[in-house]
Design a protein around this motif. Structure first.
Motif, short mmCIF file in Angstrom:
data_model
loop_
_atom_site.label_atom_id
_atom_site.label_comp_id
_atom_site.label_asym_id
_atom_site.label_seq_id
_atom_site.Cartn_x
_atom_site.Cartn_y
_atom_site.Cartn_z
N LEU A 154 0.82 -1.20 0.00
CA LEU A 154 0.00 0.00 0.00
C LEU A 154 0.86 1.26 0.00
O LEU A 154 0.56 2.23 -0.71
N MET A 155 1.93 1.26 0.77
CA MET A 155 2.80 2.43 0.80
C MET A 155 3.47 2.65 -0.55
O MET A 155 3.63 3.78 -1.01
N CYS A 156 3.85 1.56 -1.19
CA CYS A 156 4.45 1.65 -2.52
C CYS A 156 3.46 2.24 -3.51
O CYS A 156 3.80 3.13 -4.30
N ILE A 157 2.22 1.78 -3.48
CA ILE A 157 1.19 2.32 -4.37
C ILE A 157 0.94 3.79 -4.06
O ILE A 157 0.81 4.62 -4.96
N ALA A 158 0.88 4.12 -2.77
CA ALA A 158 0.61 5.50 -2.37
C ALA A 158 1.66 6.46 -2.91
O ALA A 158 1.33 7.55 -3.41
N TYR A 159 2.94 6.08 -2.84
CA TYR A 159 4.00 6.97 -3.28
C TYR A 159 4.12 7.04 -4.80
O TYR A 159 4.43 8.09 -5.36
N LEU A 198 -6.59 -6.24 -1.61
CA LEU A 198 -6.53 -4.82 -1.26
C LEU A 198 -7.70 -4.05 -1.86
O LEU A 198 -8.24 -3.14 -1.24
N ARG A 199 -8.10 -4.46 -3.07
CA ARG A 199 -9.27 -3.82 -3.69
C ARG A 199 -10.54 -4.16 -2.91
O ARG A 199 -11.41 -3.30 -2.71
N GLY A 200 -10.65 -5.42 -2.48
CA GLY A 200 -11.82 -5.83 -1.72
C GLY A 200 -11.95 -5.08 -0.42
O GLY A 200 -13.06 -4.84 0.07
N ALA A 201 -10.80 -4.69 0.16
CA ALA A 201 -10.81 -3.91 1.40
C ALA A 201 -11.11 -2.43 1.13
O ALA A 201 -11.24 -1.64 2.07
N GLY A 202 -11.22 -2.07 -0.16
CA GLY A 202 -11.52 -0.69 -0.52
C GLY A 202 -10.34 0.26 -0.42
O GLY A 202 -10.52 1.48 -0.49
N LEU A 203 -9.12 -0.28 -0.27
CA LEU A 203 -7.95 0.56 -0.04
C LEU A 203 -7.28 1.01 -1.34
O LEU A 203 -6.55 2.00 -1.35
N ALA A 263 -1.10 -2.08 -22.40
CA ALA A 263 -1.91 -1.13 -21.64
C ALA A 263 -2.46 -1.75 -20.36
O ALA A 263 -3.66 -1.80 -20.14
N PRO A 264 -1.57 -2.23 -19.47
CA PRO A 264 -2.06 -2.85 -18.23
C PRO A 264 -2.73 -1.82 -17.32
O PRO A 264 -2.48 -0.62 -17.43
N TYR A 265 -3.58 -2.31 -16.42
CA TYR A 265 -4.19 -1.44 -15.44
C TYR A 265 -3.15 -0.90 -14.47
O TYR A 265 -2.16 -1.59 -14.15
N THR A 266 -3.36 0.31 -14.02
CA THR A 266 -2.58 0.83 -12.90
C THR A 266 -3.48 0.84 -11.67
O THR A 266 -4.69 0.67 -11.76
N TYR A 267 -2.85 1.09 -10.52
CA TYR A 267 -3.60 1.10 -9.26
C TYR A 267 -3.29 2.37 -8.48
O TYR A 267 -2.17 2.89 -8.52
N VAL A 268 -4.31 2.86 -7.79
CA VAL A 268 -4.21 4.08 -6.99
C VAL A 268 -4.86 3.82 -5.64
O VAL A 268 -5.68 2.92 -5.50
N THR A 269 -4.49 4.62 -4.65
CA THR A 269 -5.13 4.51 -3.34
C THR A 269 -6.47 5.24 -3.34
O THR A 269 -6.76 6.04 -4.23
N THR A 270 -7.27 4.98 -2.33
CA THR A 270 -8.63 5.50 -2.25
C THR A 270 -8.82 6.36 -0.99
O THR A 270 -7.92 6.48 -0.16
N LYS A 271 -10.03 6.89 -0.86
CA LYS A 271 -10.40 7.62 0.36
C LYS A 271 -10.32 6.71 1.57
O LYS A 271 -9.92 7.14 2.67
N GLU A 272 -10.68 5.43 1.39
CA GLU A 272 -10.60 4.48 2.51
C GLU A 272 -9.16 4.31 2.99
O GLU A 272 -8.92 4.10 4.18
N PHE A 273 -8.21 4.39 2.07
CA PHE A 273 -6.80 4.33 2.45
C PHE A 273 -6.45 5.49 3.37
O PHE A 273 -5.78 5.32 4.40
N LEU A 274 -6.90 6.70 3.00
CA LEU A 274 -6.63 7.87 3.84
C LEU A 274 -7.24 7.70 5.22
O LEU A 274 -6.61 8.01 6.24
#
Length: 233
Positions: free
Chosen positions: A127-132, A157-162, A174-185
């Motif tokens: 999660l920290m890696c994705i966040a940065y 991690l997606r199921g947890a909404g993070l 064109a693979p998907y990328t991932y980002v953090t969410t409001k739930e992560f904050l």
């Protein structure tokens, strides 16, 4: 039928506008000190009653146009000084939270919060890696950690909404990328991603860079605490 639904929607909008017109935001009939006190009470009551962080835009609906939300919050927090709870800026709004010093007492009395995400060390590292580095692909995450980050792990991690899907990467396929969410904050008690420890300062100092990390040119501290295979299923 569609026309009836449209009429109902329009009626609800009219009701909201009528309520807004009847609600006295400005409180011009009160002297300045009493007006400010009433605005403080409105803001604190709204945040206390809400289950999610209350945004600045929401609070602006219940105070005068010239009122400073930040100064109101400061005055409320000053009055809460010494109390076991506070107003905390988190996930783009404000939330009424108990102070960390009373966490053990709350757990002893009512148990842990069942809604809190149960995160392993591996979860937090990814999660920290994705966040940065967001938006970041699963392949880039795997390169970062030197081992495969499985689709199931990302799904966890997606199921947890993070995390959520970000824009498609310009990389081949064109693979998907991932980002953090409001739930992560919310989970990590952050107002915005700017509240993360300053990674740019580390880059400017030449200590870390995304490119070098992904190229494997920098020994990763996480290798000393490698991701457990059980966590990566």
């Amino acid at each position: 039928m569609a026309e009836a639904a449209h009429r109902r929607t329009g009626s609800r909008s009219d009701d909201r506008r009528s309520a807004d017109q009847l609600f006295n935001r400005e409180l011009d009939h009160l002297p300045p000190e009493a007006r400010w006190r009433e605005w403080m009470h409105r803001v604190e009551a709204t945040i206390f009653a809400a289950s999610e962080p209350v945004t600045r835009e929401t609070l602006a609906r219940i105070v005068g146009k010239g009122c400073s939300i930040d100064l109101l919050i400061d005055d409320i927090r000053e009055e809460l000084r010494g109390r076991p709870y506070d107003l905390v800026a988190v996930a783009g709004g404000w939330k009424h939270l108990t102070r960390p010093a009373y966490a053990d007492a709350i757990r002893a009395a009512v148990g842990s919060d069942e809604k809190a995400a149960e995160l392993t060390q591996s979860d937090v590292l990814v999660l920290m890696c994705i966040a940065y580095f967001q938006p970041i692909t699963r392949a880039e995450l795997s390169s970062f950690f030197g081992k495969e980050i499985s689709r199931d792990f990302i799904g966890h991690l997606r199921g947890a909404g993070l995390i959520a899907s970000g824009p498609r990467s310009p990389a081949p396929g064109a693979p998907y990328t991932y980002v953090t969410t409001k739930e992560f904050l919310l989970e990590f008690g952050l107002d915005t991603l700017r509240d993360l420890p300053d990674f740019e300062a580390l880059e400017d100092a030449g200590l870390l860079s995304k490119e070098k990390l992904l190229a494997g040119d920098i020994p990763l501290a996480v290798e000393a605490t490698s991701l457990d295979d059980d966590d990566m299923v």
